[in-house]
Scaffold this active site. Sequence first.
Site, PDB file in Angstrom:
ATOM      1  CG  ASP A 136      -3.209  -2.640  -6.750  1.00 46.41           C
ATOM      2  OD1 ASP A 136      -2.075  -2.565  -6.249  1.00 46.41           O
ATOM      3  OD2 ASP A 136      -4.241  -2.273  -6.160  1.00 46.41           O
ATOM      4  CD  GLU A 144      -2.730  -1.357  -0.060  1.00 45.18           C
ATOM      5  OE1 GLU A 144      -3.092  -0.333  -0.662  1.00 45.18           O
ATOM      6  OE2 GLU A 144      -3.012  -2.510  -0.437  1.00 45.18           O
TER       7      GLU A 144
END
Length: 517
Positions: A217, A126
Amino acid sequence: MNARKVYLGLAIHNHQPVGNFPSVFARAYQQAYLPMLEALERHPSVRLSLHYSGPLLDWLKENQPGFLQRVASLAQRDQIEVMGSAYYEPILPAIPDADKLGQIMMMGDFCEQTFGRRPAGFWLAERVWEPGLPLVLSQAAVEWTVVDDTHFKSAGLTDEDLLGYYMTEEQGHTLKVFPSSKFLRYAVPFNTVEQVMEYLHSRASDECIRIVAMGDDGEKFGVWPKTYEHCWGRGQWMERFFSAIEENRSWLEAVPLGIFARHFPPLGPIYLPCASYDEMLEWALPSDRSLQLSEARHRLEAEGREDIAGFMRGGYWRHFMVKYPEVNWMHKRMLRAHRKVHQACALDRSGPGLRELWQAQCNCPYWHGVFGGLYLADIRATTYQHLVEAEQQADRVLRPGRPYLVYENTDLDMDGHEELFVDGAAFSLCLSPHRGGTLVEWDLHRPSFNLLSTLARRPEAYHKGLASLATGQQDTGTRTIHAELRLKDPNVARLLSYDRYPRFSLIDHFLSPDIGL
């Protein structure tokens, strides 16, 4: 004079949480991971950095071992560079240093054995950055990482300053840090290929060496809403994008980030503040402040005032442990398990409970944003399962061969009030005297399960728009999940209800006689 040129550094991160449903792993494999690998095999001059998290590697090894062999082939011919990480994808600053190092070494060993290379690059889960990280990453032989351009802009840099990498350090331990372009993160694969190529060409230079980096991602290339058809079906976005990179090799070269860092010098030193990507910092705020920040940003951007919007910052990742007491409790339970497991490991070199502990550190249930995170009951249950099993394995070393029932008074959640923790061979209980004797946690040991892994219903920033969406949601095409809110069930808006207290057990309610159901 040299011809205009720019490098493109793509870093694609592929991840599934510990405890996710096997069907989700399989769907993501078919719709995102396999098509991307096949596209790279068709376009050998497109080079990039790839990362697979430990839970996903475990699934691939068991279910698709041939896939890992194909990844290894790409790595051996230097088309891809495999990035390392902490194995089970924890938020790195949130776990103890011993576990940081252990998980990083575990991933390094796996990559070396499977892909023939020990990774020098690191995927930061993250992109949660804190200034002390270069010390532990350097100790683990990590040379470089990629974070968002948000981190750099918080330190005062502009887009023109972010066409390379910088050096940072902690106590003399250095780390190379690439800024990931937010523009590319939103544009790939959601703008047209022509718009992306036009942007890249605008960054080319005949005076200095430049690279535009993007770390994001892999699931957005097939798993996010409508992206499979867009990327690999009739849209063929990725095929057209890779072909465009090859056709424009006179001024554009796709290169793994680590290869670039080994061949070209840094732009200079940098010290980054605590940060994550913009959306994460927004979600970490209290729900009312999160909504205010989002609305203020949108107003400024609509007025063309990106210069002001760029100075607006959200919160801090660790505030999720304030915003959601359930996250704080789970995190402090993890720290308790860490202490017990490492005590056992000092007596038994086989590492009793260590792998269970590390699986319980997977980041996904410790925060909430555009995906379910903390709200996914199955992911929470799996985290507690691994915590309970970690402590059981440790207890077999610390209390060998005898039944036990012990208790301790401890401020487990570190809120200034002690809890009563009861540990037994068959179960564990935690009661909160300052909450009137509330039962906060009840762990069964067979099966390993926390019966009170509950979650209070509370307002979220996105709730405000649910009613209007339920009646007026329209098809807006293929867009990034950060650009709009979508409803799977139009009836959800009328079901919103909030709790005034935590959903624990043994709570006494005193009701007046005239209160109805």
